[in-house]
Scaffold this motif. Sequence first.
Motif, PDB file in Angstrom:
ATOM      1  N   LEU A 150      -1.254  -2.539 -10.616  1.00  0.00           N
ATOM      2  CA  LEU A 150      -2.191  -1.914  -9.686  1.00  0.00           C
ATOM      3  C   LEU A 150      -3.448  -2.756  -9.516  1.00  0.00           C
ATOM      4  O   LEU A 150      -4.014  -2.844  -8.426  1.00  0.00           O
ATOM      5  CB  LEU A 150      -2.529  -0.509 -10.186  1.00  0.00           C
ATOM      6  CG  LEU A 150      -1.317   0.427 -10.153  1.00  0.00           C
ATOM      7  CD1 LEU A 150      -1.436   1.511 -11.195  1.00  0.00           C
ATOM      8  CD2 LEU A 150      -1.120   1.020  -8.781  1.00  0.00           C
ATOM      9  N   ARG A 151      -3.886  -3.415 -10.591  1.00  0.00           N
ATOM     10  CA  ARG A 151      -5.024  -4.340 -10.505  1.00  0.00           C
ATOM     11  C   ARG A 151      -4.660  -5.546  -9.631  1.00  0.00           C
ATOM     12  O   ARG A 151      -5.459  -5.983  -8.791  1.00  0.00           O
ATOM     13  CB  ARG A 151      -5.424  -4.776 -11.908  1.00  0.00           C
ATOM     14  CG  ARG A 151      -6.471  -5.896 -11.980  1.00  0.00           C
ATOM     15  CD  ARG A 151      -6.818  -6.150 -13.445  1.00  0.00           C
ATOM     16  NE  ARG A 151      -7.404  -7.462 -13.666  1.00  0.00           N
ATOM     17  CZ  ARG A 151      -8.713  -7.734 -13.566  1.00  0.00           C
ATOM     18  NH1 ARG A 151      -9.559  -6.793 -13.208  1.00  0.00           N
ATOM     19  NH2 ARG A 151      -9.174  -8.941 -13.815  1.00  0.00           N
ATOM     20  N   SER A 192      -5.544   5.958 -10.223  1.00  0.00           N
ATOM     21  CA  SER A 192      -6.252   5.707  -8.969  1.00  0.00           C
ATOM     22  C   SER A 192      -7.410   4.746  -9.189  1.00  0.00           C
ATOM     23  O   SER A 192      -7.695   3.884  -8.339  1.00  0.00           O
ATOM     24  CB  SER A 192      -6.774   7.017  -8.378  1.00  0.00           C
ATOM     25  OG  SER A 192      -5.714   7.863  -7.993  1.00  0.00           O
ATOM     26  N   VAL A 216       2.050   1.817  -3.577  1.00  0.00           N
ATOM     27  CA  VAL A 216       0.963   2.357  -4.401  1.00  0.00           C
ATOM     28  C   VAL A 216       0.829   3.851  -4.168  1.00  0.00           C
ATOM     29  O   VAL A 216       0.743   4.650  -5.117  1.00  0.00           O
ATOM     30  CB  VAL A 216      -0.372   1.645  -4.086  1.00  0.00           C
ATOM     31  CG1 VAL A 216      -1.527   2.368  -4.780  1.00  0.00           C
ATOM     32  CG2 VAL A 216      -0.330   0.191  -4.513  1.00  0.00           C
ATOM     33  N   THR A 228       0.842  -1.213   0.000  1.00  0.00           N
ATOM     34  CA  THR A 228       0.000   0.000   0.000  1.00  0.00           C
ATOM     35  C   THR A 228       0.867   1.249   0.000  1.00  0.00           C
ATOM     36  O   THR A 228       0.506   2.262  -0.623  1.00  0.00           O
ATOM     37  CB  THR A 228      -0.930   0.014   1.229  1.00  0.00           C
ATOM     38  OG1 THR A 228      -0.143  -0.156   2.416  1.00  0.00           O
ATOM     39  CG2 THR A 228      -1.958  -1.107   1.140  1.00  0.00           C
ATOM     40  N   TYR A 275      -6.218   1.075  -9.475  1.00  0.00           N
ATOM     41  CA  TYR A 275      -5.983   0.447  -8.173  1.00  0.00           C
ATOM     42  C   TYR A 275      -7.257   0.378  -7.332  1.00  0.00           C
ATOM     43  O   TYR A 275      -7.570  -0.652  -6.737  1.00  0.00           O
ATOM     44  CB  TYR A 275      -4.909   1.230  -7.404  1.00  0.00           C
ATOM     45  CG  TYR A 275      -4.726   0.748  -5.979  1.00  0.00           C
ATOM     46  CD1 TYR A 275      -4.258  -0.539  -5.715  1.00  0.00           C
ATOM     47  CD2 TYR A 275      -5.034   1.577  -4.904  1.00  0.00           C
ATOM     48  CE1 TYR A 275      -4.107  -0.992  -4.411  1.00  0.00           C
ATOM     49  CE2 TYR A 275      -4.879   1.138  -3.594  1.00  0.00           C
ATOM     50  CZ  TYR A 275      -4.412  -0.150  -3.349  1.00  0.00           C
ATOM     51  OH  TYR A 275      -4.271  -0.592  -2.053  1.00  0.00           O
ATOM     52  N   SER A 295      -2.492  -5.553  -7.289  1.00  0.00           N
ATOM     53  CA  SER A 295      -2.388  -5.060  -5.910  1.00  0.00           C
ATOM     54  C   SER A 295      -3.768  -4.887  -5.293  1.00  0.00           C
ATOM     55  O   SER A 295      -3.973  -5.175  -4.106  1.00  0.00           O
ATOM     56  CB  SER A 295      -1.620  -3.732  -5.897  1.00  0.00           C
ATOM     57  OG  SER A 295      -0.335  -3.883  -6.484  1.00  0.00           O
ATOM     58  N   PHE A 296      -4.732  -4.411  -6.077  1.00  0.00           N
ATOM     59  CA  PHE A 296      -6.124  -4.284  -5.629  1.00  0.00           C
ATOM     60  C   PHE A 296      -6.637  -5.621  -5.105  1.00  0.00           C
ATOM     61  O   PHE A 296      -7.181  -5.721  -3.990  1.00  0.00           O
ATOM     62  CB  PHE A 296      -6.969  -3.806  -6.808  1.00  0.00           C
ATOM     63  CG  PHE A 296      -8.463  -3.980  -6.668  1.00  0.00           C
ATOM     64  CD1 PHE A 296      -9.242  -3.021  -6.028  1.00  0.00           C
ATOM     65  CD2 PHE A 296      -9.101  -5.098  -7.203  1.00  0.00           C
ATOM     66  CE1 PHE A 296     -10.621  -3.179  -5.911  1.00  0.00           C
ATOM     67  CE2 PHE A 296     -10.477  -5.262  -7.094  1.00  0.00           C
ATOM     68  CZ  PHE A 296     -11.232  -4.290  -6.445  1.00  0.00           C
ATOM     69  N   HIS A 313      -4.649  -6.871  -1.885  1.00  0.00           N
ATOM     70  CA  HIS A 313      -4.937  -6.100  -0.680  1.00  0.00           C
ATOM     71  C   HIS A 313      -6.345  -6.383  -0.158  1.00  0.00           C
ATOM     72  O   HIS A 313      -6.576  -6.359   1.062  1.00  0.00           O
ATOM     73  CB  HIS A 313      -4.746  -4.609  -0.957  1.00  0.00           C
ATOM     74  CG  HIS A 313      -3.325  -4.252  -1.277  1.00  0.00           C
ATOM     75  ND1 HIS A 313      -2.946  -3.049  -1.848  1.00  0.00           N
ATOM     76  CD2 HIS A 313      -2.169  -4.968  -1.126  1.00  0.00           C
ATOM     77  CE1 HIS A 313      -1.640  -3.040  -2.021  1.00  0.00           C
ATOM     78  NE2 HIS A 313      -1.153  -4.195  -1.592  1.00  0.00           N
TER      79      HIS A 313
END
Length: 327
Positions: free
Chosen positions: A276-277, A135, A119, A116, A138, A279-280, A283
């Motif tokens: 970022l996808r 933004s 990001v 996080t 993510y 990581s989404f 997380h």
Amino acid sequence: MDNTPEVKPAPKLFPLIVERLRVEHYSQRTEASYIAWIKRYILFHDKRHPRDMGAMEVAAFLSYLATDKQVAASTQSQAKSALLFLYDEVLGQTLPTLENVTKVAAKKQLPVVLSTQEVQAILSRLDGNMWLLVSLLYGSGLRVMECLRLRITDIDFAKLEIFVRDAQGHKNRITLLPASLVNPLKAHLQSIEALHIADLAKGFGEVWMPASLAKKYPNAGKDWVWQYVFPSSRLSVEQQSGVVYRHHADEKPIQRAVKKAAAHAGIKKEVSPNTLRHSFATHLLEGGYDIRTVQALLGHADVSTTMIYTHVINKGGRAVSSPLDVT
């Protein structure tokens, strides 16, 4: 008087392919890719017409891609999909099982995932529309092209939802809209609406519409609700129809911006917009959300695809303690 019936020439192949692709609601990106692969296939076989060829020639071409060109597994798969579409949907010839094809072995790699903090470090180095777009990648788990193809009507501020239209696999889905992006997104749309009004005043203001929607709503191309959330900075002319459109923005500047921001943040990972996808998803799972919920938000057809993120969580000790630390 000659009563011989008139023999009409056979319709040209590529207009038929384009027509069929659009009837089946394939995206412009897929259309261009399929056309390119079919052309390469024909050239590989010395410009023979595909109807005079079959499974043996298709297998030879796919094997050539694997052995001579050493393409990735996904590339070979895309070429195969294009040729199967050609024979099944355009020529009406169902190919028998493609045997003796040298297949490219898919490399199983875990997705790169950011913390996080990483990001936020990337986002802090972006501004304006680029910050907003990244933004959303993510915060909503969107693929780059899904984000670029968003239309005004796809954003539901009341429900904090985003409708993802014709996603991968030609399926629609709903994902979340981060509450923190509501005001920035509304402000962005005000400027986009001003651009659209200016286009209309100049006699333009039309956006490309899928064939099914264009038939159902003939004049919808100029309606505000169907405009792209992230439009291109310039107008373009479609070669076939001559219609002037304002398409969505290009993905290449996004890729460059994300890589540059990651480098400036000192992140020693191979970072792309798709990171970022990833990581989404990771997380959300780390936060305790059910894997089926994450699967639905990502639009995965099979939960096994989503399961890969559980391996990323376990990797590195986030969920597993080293025996050295236990003793």
